[in-house]
Enzyme design. Structure first.
Site, PDB file in Angstrom:
ATOM      1  CG  HIS A 123      -1.919   0.975   1.370  1.00 47.49           C
ATOM      2  ND1 HIS A 123      -1.689   2.261   1.766  1.00 47.49           N
ATOM      3  CD2 HIS A 123      -3.258   0.885   1.138  1.00 47.49           C
ATOM      4  CE1 HIS A 123      -2.830   2.929   1.768  1.00 47.49           C
ATOM      5  NE2 HIS A 123      -3.802   2.121   1.395  1.00 47.49           N
ATOM      6  CG  ASP A 200       0.573  -2.470   6.126  1.00 45.23           C
ATOM      7  OD1 ASP A 200      -0.402  -2.664   6.864  1.00 45.23           O
ATOM      8  OD2 ASP A 200       0.507  -1.817   5.068  1.00 45.23           O
ATOM      9  CD  GLN A 203      -6.835  -4.585   3.844  1.00 43.84           C
ATOM     10  OE1 GLN A 203      -7.757  -5.380   4.076  1.00 43.84           O
ATOM     11  NE2 GLN A 203      -7.050  -3.310   3.568  1.00 43.84           N
ATOM     12  CE  LYS A 226      -7.331  -0.223   6.130  1.00 41.69           C
ATOM     13  NZ  LYS A 226      -8.096   0.102   4.922  1.00 41.69           N
ATOM     14  CB  CYS A 364      -3.556   3.210  -1.684  1.00 39.51           C
ATOM     15  SG  CYS A 364      -4.705   4.520  -1.334  1.00 39.51           S
TER      16      CYS A 364
HETATM   17  N1  PMP Z   1      -1.754  -0.836   4.520  1.00 38.10           N
HETATM   18  C1  PMP Z   1      -2.684  -1.575   3.900  1.00 38.10           C
HETATM   19  C2  PMP Z   1      -2.303  -2.933   3.388  1.00 38.10           C
HETATM   20  C3  PMP Z   1      -3.982  -1.087   3.754  1.00 38.10           C
HETATM   21  O1  PMP Z   1      -4.906  -1.811   3.129  1.00 38.10           O
HETATM   22  C4  PMP Z   1      -4.294   0.202   4.270  1.00 38.10           C
HETATM   23  C5  PMP Z   1      -5.688   0.788   4.123  1.00 38.10           C
HETATM   24  N2  PMP Z   1      -6.276   0.603   2.881  1.00 38.10           N
HETATM   25  C6  PMP Z   1      -3.296   0.920   4.914  1.00 38.10           C
HETATM   26  C7  PMP Z   1      -2.050   0.373   5.027  1.00 38.10           C
HETATM   27  C8  PMP Z   1      -3.550   2.270   5.498  1.00 38.10           C
HETATM   28  O2  PMP Z   1      -4.450   2.182   6.555  1.00 38.10           O
HETATM   29  P1  PMP Z   1      -5.071   3.500   7.203  1.00 38.10           P
HETATM   30  O3  PMP Z   1      -5.643   4.302   6.076  1.00 38.10           O
HETATM   31  O4  PMP Z   1      -6.113   2.994   8.143  1.00 38.10           O
HETATM   32  O5  PMP Z   1      -3.962   4.214   7.901  1.00 38.10           O
END
Ligand code: PMP
Length: 406
Positions: A123, A200, A203, A226, A364
């Site tokens: 991401h 990270d 997910q 999430k 993203c």
């Molecule tokens: N890493 C991953 C793999 C994600 O899917 C996301 C959110 N789509 C993020 C980081 C960022 O999370 P947040 O917007 O809650 O900070």
């Protein structure tokens, strides 16, 4: 225990909503999950019963909200099986957690010529903070590629690992491809060279069991929203040995022991990294969400979502002109796809009118799109409350869209 889907769905009031007069089919769980009653009422309860700023008050309410906040930290610690409670830092989310490490670990441990390894399925929030760090320090970012199926090339990772590598930052589960990465193996390989690893887990925590001590991750980041919790709250797990040696990220109240113009001393862990009024309401709501997940059982949720993934993959594959991106054998319930040559946002907008909420675009993860030479996909991502009947609705809706475009 049998998985009582109706009972679970009843806990999520928003699932009773209609959109455009149709029952809501919510398949945008990768972006954010819906909230159960217990989470909603815990937030309500904070403001109705115990609201008061934490840590600094001597009065009754402040003690109650402080206790609830620190209890939330304990719930997080137990949920991910961390060794110490002071290794749990509350942040505003995964992005904030990663930025904290990029700044603070980077300040202490990264110098000119050093290398940081990420993967090409990250991401943006696990790419850009490292690029910013590399720019500040004149360090280099190295990237692990992945194959057509959506699996990381571990042999390439082995080649990238060197004495220049100072950190590996990798997602546990890809938000676009659904791939569950072999993070245990990655951590073992990095640790053989004494290189710390940040995972990270944005997910992952809501879909699969995460046992920090077993993984031996040095840092682990995730977001409350999430995993059925509130927005604006997240977690950074960090090993004591790193957190203790890293400088604070933000300065302000709560993160200090003493302040004078000659010298300021910093607070102990985890408060050193929690400057300012913490989002105690969010943390209390997050604890409620984790308790809710635990009460159902993450392995039961995994089994349910895996069945949805298998069914969804089978159904969508019946559509000849549909291509699925991300076909790893080890996936969570996320299906990214393109329908015929119809633009992903057109598919998303028409599905919306049919009551089906999906995400479209690059998610993203622009490098993932570049790898497949596409601009975006449609992503249906499943949660504990989704059903096979909802997948049937998606399937029928996609067929209708195909008819419309033929
Ligand atoms: N890493 C991953 C793999 C994600 O899917 C996301 C959110 N789509 C993020 C980081 C960022 O999370 P947040 O917007 O809650 O900070």
């Amino acid at each position: 225990m049998s998985y009582d889907i109706n009972k679970i769905r009843q806990e999520f009031p928003i699932l009773n909503r209609k959109v455009y007069g149709k029952p809501l089919v919510y398949f945008d769980n990768g972006a954010t999950t819906q909230k159960p009653n217990s989470v909603i009422s815990s937030i309500n309860k904070v403001y109705k019963d115990i609201n008061s700023n934490i840590h600094r008050g001597v009065h009754f309410l402040s003690a109650q909200s402080t206790d609830a906040y620190e209890n939330a930290r304990r719930v997080v610690k137990e949920f991910i099986n961390a060794e110490h409670i002071h290794e749990i830092v509350f942040t505003s989310g995964t992005t904030a957690s990663i930025n904290l490490v990029a700044f603070s670990f980077g300040e202490k441990y990264i110098s000119e010529g050093d290398e940081i390894i990420v993967s090409s399925m990250e991401h943006h929030s696990n790419i850009v903070p490292w690029q910013m760090l590399c720019e500040r320090k004149n360090a280099k970012l190295k990237v692990i590629p992945f194959n057509e199926k959506g699996d990381l090339l571990i042999e390439e990772f082995k080649i990238l690992l060197s004495e220049k590598t100072k950190l590996v930052a990798i997602n546990h589960v890809s938000n676009t491809l659904g791939t569950i990465n072999p993070v245990k193996e990655i951590i073992n390989l990095a640790h053989k060279k004494n290189i710390p690893v940040l995972i990270d887990g944005a997910q992952a925590v809501q879909h699969i069991t995460v046992n920090i001590q077993e993984l031996d991750a040095d840092f682990y980041a995730f977001s409350g929203h999430k995993i059925y919790g509130p927005t604006g709250i997240g977690v950074l797990y960090g090993k004591e040995k790193y957190l203790n040696t890293m400088p604070p990220y933000m300065g302000g109240g709560d993160m200090i022991k003493t302040v004078s113009f000659e010298k300021t001393t910093y607070n102990d862990l985890p408060f050193k990294f929690e400057a300012g009024t913490a989002n105690y309401t969010g943390a209390i709501g997050l604890a409620e969400a984790l308790n809710f997940v635990s009460s159902i059982g993450i392995s039961n949720i995994r089994a349910h979502e895996k069945a949805l993934l298998d069914y969804g993959t089978m159904k969508l594959s019946e559509i000849e002109s549909l291509i699925i991106y991300g076909n790893s054998n080890n996936k969570t319930g996320a299906i990214s796809f393109l329908l015929d040559n119809i633009h992903h946002s057109d598919v998303g907008m028409i599905l919306d009118k049919m009551g089906v909420a999906v995400r479209t675009g690059n998610h993203c993860t622009q490098p993932v799109m570049d790898k497949f030479n596409i601009t975006g996909t449609v992503r249906a991502s499943f949660a504990m409350y989704n059903t096979k009947q909802e997948i049937d609705i998606l399937f029928e809706s996609l067929n209708k869209i195909l008819e419309m475009f033929s």
